[in-house]
Design an enzyme around this catalytic site. Sequence first.
Site, short mmCIF file in Angstrom:
data_model
loop_
_atom_site.label_atom_id
_atom_site.label_comp_id
_atom_site.label_asym_id
_atom_site.label_seq_id
_atom_site.Cartn_x
_atom_site.Cartn_y
_atom_site.Cartn_z
N ASP A 6 0.86 -1.22 0.09
CA ASP A 6 -0.07 0.12 -0.14
C ASP A 6 1.11 1.20 0.05
OD1 ASP A 6 -2.32 1.58 0.28
OD2 ASP A 6 -1.92 1.86 2.41
N SER A 7 0.28 2.32 -0.39
CA SER A 7 1.00 3.55 -0.27
C SER A 7 1.58 3.99 1.24
CB SER A 7 0.09 4.92 -0.94
OG SER A 7 -1.01 4.94 -0.03
N GLY A 39 -3.16 9.20 -3.82
CA GLY A 39 -4.51 9.54 -4.55
C GLY A 39 -4.58 10.60 -5.50
N CYS A 69 -4.24 -1.69 -2.21
CA CYS A 69 -4.48 -0.18 -2.53
C CYS A 69 -5.28 0.11 -3.59
CB CYS A 69 -2.95 0.35 -2.86
SG CYS A 69 -3.03 2.14 -2.84
N THR A 71 -6.08 2.81 -5.12
CA THR A 71 -5.39 3.76 -6.34
C THR A 71 -4.43 2.94 -7.15
OG1 THR A 71 -5.58 5.40 -4.76
CG2 THR A 71 -4.09 5.85 -6.51
N GLU A 154 -3.17 9.53 7.59
CA GLU A 154 -1.68 9.37 7.66
C GLU A 154 -1.11 10.21 8.74
OE1 GLU A 154 0.67 7.60 5.52
OE2 GLU A 154 -0.85 6.53 5.00
N CYS A 188 -11.07 2.78 -0.56
CA CYS A 188 -9.87 3.08 -0.16
C CYS A 188 -9.55 2.61 1.19
CB CYS A 188 -9.48 4.60 0.07
SG CYS A 188 -8.23 5.21 0.65
N HIS A 190 -7.41 3.11 3.37
CA HIS A 190 -7.45 3.83 4.53
C HIS A 190 -8.54 4.02 5.17
CE1 HIS A 190 -3.31 4.72 2.83
NE2 HIS A 190 -3.13 5.46 3.91
N1 DGL Z 1 -5.02 3.29 0.52
C1 DGL Z 1 -5.03 3.66 -0.77
C2 DGL Z 1 -6.33 3.43 -1.48
O1 DGL Z 1 -6.72 2.33 -1.25
C3 DGL Z 1 -4.16 4.82 -1.30
C4 DGL Z 1 -4.32 6.10 -0.53
C5 DGL Z 1 -3.45 7.19 -0.93
O2 DGL Z 1 -2.37 7.08 -0.94
O3 DGL Z 1 -3.93 8.22 -1.31
O4 DGL Z 1 -6.25 3.94 -2.32
#
Ligand code: DGL
Length: 271
Positions: A6-7, A39, A69, A71, A154, A188, A190
């Site tokens: 993931d990011s 994102g 992730c 994105t 974050e 997402c 997150h």
């Molecule tokens: N957790 C990620 C997602 O599912 C990326 C969030 C990000 O880095 O903007 O899209």
Amino acid sequence: MIGVFDSGYGGLTILKEMKRCLPQYDYLYLGDNARAPYGTRSFDVVYDFTLQAVKALFNLGCPLVILACNTASAKALRSIQQNDLPLLDPSKRVLGVIRPTIEILPEYSRSGHIGLIATPGTVNSHSYRMELEKMHPQMCIIEHSCPMFVPLVENNEANGPGADYFVKKYIDRIMERDPEIDTLVLGCTHYPLLIDKIKMYLPPHVKILPQGGIVAESLADYLVRHPEMESRCSKNATTEFLTTESPEKFDTLASIFLGEKVISKKIILPC
Ligand code: DGL
């Protein structure tokens, strides 16, 4: 090991469910925290960063990598599967989180009206809409981007008053766009960290669909259908963590998000 990418911290919400559903496997988590969020980044940049991470996980011995992730799944998965994998190692696999989520939607929605909240990158790619049109053309989806959610998570502000302001704003807006929505996909990884606040502002009849359990069950199903891959995944029930940011910083937040002690190592991704 099964690689999980993931990011940043969001993929931990997927890893948590994978460990619950498939505790016997070894996992290697990689968070590109130094370059999160993804994102708001362009297609090419997300693709380059994701490919670097996939190559690193392959080199560290993962035969299978899950892009935990949305994105990265929206912007990089198809190119990696079609163009890079045959050159890198055709026996390895990279899977994403969007398809398994779309597959399961008819089990949840009665009205057929789905709401998707996600990063601007995922929304602008229209990956969810395109997959839905292919798999369930009778259903419709409203895609709504929530650019402030990932920075809130974050920066450990998911429970703060700033989160209330933005959660209410985005939820009100998507429900205005289609009041018939009865299922809201948290598109997402997150966003489950904001789920308590999302529940507060969403009409009570709307079901919330976080992806962790869905992706974990889909992985379990994949491993049953692909015994050749299953036999390559080691089974000592361990989890290791890598981050491109400071490990101390990662460990503090990751331990809260995962609900267990995390000790990570730093990785520098080769360009
Ligand atoms: N957790 C990620 C997602 O599912 C990326 C969030 C990000 O880095 O903007 O899209």
